[in-house]
Structure formats: C-alpha cells, structure tokens
Write a protein that holds these residues in place. Sequence first.
Motif, PDB file in Angstrom:
ATOM      1  N   ARG A 165      30.766  24.063  86.308  1.00  0.00           N
ATOM      2  CA  ARG A 165      31.710  23.950  85.185  1.00  0.00           C
ATOM      3  C   ARG A 165      31.018  23.316  83.993  1.00  0.00           C
ATOM      4  N   LYS A 166      30.268  22.228  84.216  1.00  0.00           N
ATOM      5  CA  LYS A 166      29.562  21.573  83.119  1.00  0.00           C
ATOM      6  C   LYS A 166      28.560  22.520  82.478  1.00  0.00           C
ATOM      7  N   VAL A 195      30.491  25.061  80.335  1.00  0.00           N
ATOM      8  CA  VAL A 195      30.955  24.443  79.091  1.00  0.00           C
ATOM      9  C   VAL A 195      29.783  24.209  78.142  1.00  0.00           C
ATOM     10  N   GLU A 254      29.413  25.832  74.392  1.00  0.00           N
ATOM     11  CA  GLU A 254      29.271  25.014  73.184  1.00  0.00           C
ATOM     12  C   GLU A 254      28.142  25.507  72.288  1.00  0.00           C
ATOM     13  N   VAL A 292      35.391  23.599  72.467  1.00  0.00           N
ATOM     14  CA  VAL A 292      35.415  23.788  73.909  1.00  0.00           C
ATOM     15  C   VAL A 292      35.769  22.440  74.519  1.00  0.00           C
ATOM     16  N   GLU A 293      36.888  22.380  75.221  1.00  0.00           N
ATOM     17  CA  GLU A 293      37.274  21.154  75.921  1.00  0.00           C
ATOM     18  C   GLU A 293      36.476  21.051  77.220  1.00  0.00           C
ATOM     19  N   PRO A 294      36.276  19.854  77.745  1.00  0.00           N
ATOM     20  CA  PRO A 294      35.552  19.708  79.021  1.00  0.00           C
ATOM     21  C   PRO A 294      36.176  20.498  80.172  1.00  0.00           C
ATOM     22  N   ALA A 352      37.115  23.446  79.930  1.00  0.00           N
ATOM     23  CA  ALA A 352      36.838  24.837  79.549  1.00  0.00           C
ATOM     24  C   ALA A 352      38.032  25.474  78.860  1.00  0.00           C
TER      25      ALA A 352
END
Length: 159
Positions: free
Chosen positions: A8-9, A12, A16, A41-43, A45
């Motif tokens: 996920r990180k 993201v 970004e 982009v929020e953490p 996603a």
Amino acid sequence: MADDNGDRKKLVDLLEDVPIGMLTTFGPDGPRSVPMARQEVEPSAELWFITVKDAAHTRAIGAEPRVSLTFTARDSWVAVYGTAAVVDDRDKLAELWNTFAEAWLPGGPDDPNATLLRVDVEHGEYWDSPGGKVASLLSFAKTKLTGDTYDADHGSVDA
C-alpha cells in the motif's frame, strides 16, 4: 485499503509521483476515459481531483460510481479501481485549488461549476522498475541473454 506487506505504501508513493492519470467511467453511455490531474493522495489511497459539475465523466459517476484509473511514468505504472463520489466541499476545494485548475475553471474555487471527485481505491496494482532507464535496459538485455523474465517490482493491494 489493507497494507499488504508494504505494498500500500509503495502504491501511494508511486501515485504521488504521477499527477496525471486516465479516469475511466462506466456510465449509461459505456466506458469513457479522460485525463485527470490528481490533486492529492491520502495515505489510505484516497484520490482527489478538481473537476466541473457539468462534465460527461461527472454525470457518468452520478449514474455508476465504479471507476478505473491508470497512471504511468517513465519507469512505473499504476492501475487502480474503486468508487468515485462527487464531493461539494468548498473548504476542501479551496485547500486543493491551484493555478492548473484555473485553465478549466477560470472563476476560481468559487466558480459554481467547480467541484471535487474523490476516488476510494478498492484495489490497486503497480509495476515499478527502480533505477530508471538504465536499469530497464539492463533488465531487457538480461531477458535476451538468459531467457528470464523482465525485472520489475510488482505489487497488488486490496481494500
């Protein structure tokens, strides 16, 4: 969106770095893709876009909120799908506003036709070739010499 071993990180982070993507809607007129400039982009996603209320893609989302987005850079590719919503939040619009948006909405964030799209990502995949062009060329050469597959970092993330 679940954090599948750091995927996920990574997803993201790649999002970004790529501000323009192709948004595909699936409204009553069938699939339709348009380029969109991602604002944030929020953490988790969650993706934010500035758009106009009277656009075909905004109307399509009103009829069918499922969307797909693809982003590409020189050495990475991201594909996500999820649910989009038209969000009429003037404070958030003012927070995300930039001069790029004024090309389509010269009235600024107070333009009555200005609105936001939020996409809640349900699934995403990425392919990344760390090292850029040189690493990609070396990996391509390796595939020719050894018969191995192309070296790309690939991840898949579900909500």
